[in-house]
Design a protein around this motif. Sequence first.
Motif, PDB file in Angstrom:
ATOM      1  N   SER A 235       9.480   8.775  -6.279  1.00  0.00           N
ATOM      2  CA  SER A 235       8.495   8.421  -7.306  1.00  0.00           C
ATOM      3  C   SER A 235       9.144   7.867  -8.565  1.00  0.00           C
ATOM      4  O   SER A 235       8.724   6.839  -9.106  1.00  0.00           O
ATOM      5  N   VAL A 238      10.580   4.404  -9.562  1.00  0.00           N
ATOM      6  CA  VAL A 238       9.595   3.339  -9.796  1.00  0.00           C
ATOM      7  C   VAL A 238       8.763   3.581 -11.055  1.00  0.00           C
ATOM      8  O   VAL A 238       8.645   2.700 -11.916  1.00  0.00           O
ATOM      9  N   PHE A 299       4.326   1.659  -2.705  1.00  0.00           N
ATOM     10  CA  PHE A 299       5.527   1.459  -3.511  1.00  0.00           C
ATOM     11  C   PHE A 299       6.112   0.062  -3.297  1.00  0.00           C
ATOM     12  O   PHE A 299       6.561  -0.587  -4.249  1.00  0.00           O
ATOM     13  N   THR A 303       5.920  -3.091  -6.388  1.00  0.00           N
ATOM     14  CA  THR A 303       7.191  -3.615  -6.902  1.00  0.00           C
ATOM     15  C   THR A 303       7.422  -5.077  -6.514  1.00  0.00           C
ATOM     16  O   THR A 303       8.466  -5.644  -6.852  1.00  0.00           O
ATOM     17  N   LEU A 320      -1.860   3.375  -5.510  1.00  0.00           N
ATOM     18  CA  LEU A 320      -0.593   4.109  -5.558  1.00  0.00           C
ATOM     19  C   LEU A 320      -0.795   5.506  -6.145  1.00  0.00           C
ATOM     20  O   LEU A 320      -0.233   6.487  -5.642  1.00  0.00           O
ATOM     21  N   ASN A 324      -0.057   8.951  -4.280  1.00  0.00           N
ATOM     22  CA  ASN A 324       0.922   9.874  -4.844  1.00  0.00           C
ATOM     23  C   ASN A 324       0.353  11.282  -4.957  1.00  0.00           C
ATOM     24  O   ASN A 324       0.991  12.264  -4.572  1.00  0.00           O
ATOM     25  N   GLY A 385      11.811  -0.697  -5.127  1.00  0.00           N
ATOM     26  CA  GLY A 385      10.683  -0.440  -4.232  1.00  0.00           C
ATOM     27  C   GLY A 385      11.118  -0.076  -2.822  1.00  0.00           C
ATOM     28  O   GLY A 385      10.553   0.829  -2.195  1.00  0.00           O
ATOM     29  N   SER A 388      12.511   3.466  -2.821  1.00  0.00           N
ATOM     30  CA  SER A 388      11.420   4.432  -2.924  1.00  0.00           C
ATOM     31  C   SER A 388      10.674   4.582  -1.609  1.00  0.00           C
ATOM     32  O   SER A 388      10.348   5.699  -1.191  1.00  0.00           O
TER      33      SER A 388
END
Length: 435
Positions: A235, A238, A299, A303, A320, A324, A385, A388
């Motif tokens: 997490s 990013v 992710f 990005t 996102l 999350n 990205g 991640s």
Amino acid sequence: MTRAESSATAPEQRRFERIVVLLLAAVQFTTIVDFMIVMPLGPQLMRTLEIGPAEFALIVSSYTFAAGVAGLIAAAVVDRFSRRAAFLFLFAGFLLGTLCCAFAPNYQALVVARIVTGGFGGILGGITMAIIGDVFPEERRGRATGSLMTGFALASVAGVPLGLVIGTNFGWHMPFIALAMGGLPVLGLAWYALPPLNSHVDQVQARPLRSLRDTFTHRDHLNAFALIVTLMISSFTVFPFLSPYLVSNVGMTEQQLPLVYIAGGLLTLFAAPIVGRLADQFGKLRVYRWVAPLSALMFLTITHLPEGRVLLAICVFGALMVCNVGRMIPAMAMVTSSVAPQRRGAFLSANSSIQHMASGIGAYGGGLLVTQAADGRIEHFGTIGWISAGATLLTIVLAGRVRIVVEEPISAEEICLEAAAEASVDAGEPLAGVH
């Protein structure tokens, strides 16, 4: 307690559970806004303090590193105190640290203030989850964690956008003043409404260092820690740089940034309780494995956004945020359930420590990889990205190694007895049955 007695006290138990969730969600709101507001204020902080991405990353990671160190210290001693006493002390210290941020005159002072705030805030997160574990049985723990996450959602919907508006119009100091003042009534309510929750104290080991050693050598604990470390790194490589990226690369204005957090927060506010119920109904691990691949995809998408697509950026950011929180709810419910009650405070303080240190590593590592071009554009964010997304997919395997400890939660009757016992002691009266 018999089944009949348990049924008789069920309404009282549920009322108590609702009070606890509302109180903890309010504290969660305050702490999350305090932590999150630094990231969308990134463009303003970098401009007014005349710092680059690496220095800004240190502002973010200083909080998390301090929380990590404090959590390790707390893991050795926190179970020696009632949950309420620890909770009130830590929240008061957290508010004081937030006020120090408000009056920081320069970059160095702000970093020091974030260290103070993180030191208290890191342990506070572990105590919050320990209270959830003490009060809620495993079969309702996912729903309770989901309800707690509404504090995160409200922080995104109202707290962060409002803080951004205040910061944009009155300077970056003002959001911290508002947070500190707003947290004082919550502190008073916690003192009044939260019960002692001290039934675990008599089961604590006599030696703090042995307690700390046991926390970090138990196999189930290590499996839980591995999941949390990988989650946080995925997490925070990013998230700290999303606001500068959206402004410099996508073309969003600083005035439009609140829309991103409002959209993400509204979707999270709607999704969090649903994810909690699904986790209880279908199993935490199964729900986690449903959501984690979608999180990895989001992710990668955010990005690699094209320039000028502001509406697309808002939609992707909202998706996102939902993904999350959709993975954090079952993950934290599993982690909370992986430890016995007498070790819960120490374990969750250590877990909070590891969680924050991993966040700091992710944020600072991301700051070392990301660079800012002469025209202000953020470079190498796509590489972040991919890192991640890869870490997120790895958590699917790690989540399967977390084992659940089945135990009975504290009942409403026991809570009443604890409160009565504490009141008797405070009044200097002998307890019934004690000679």
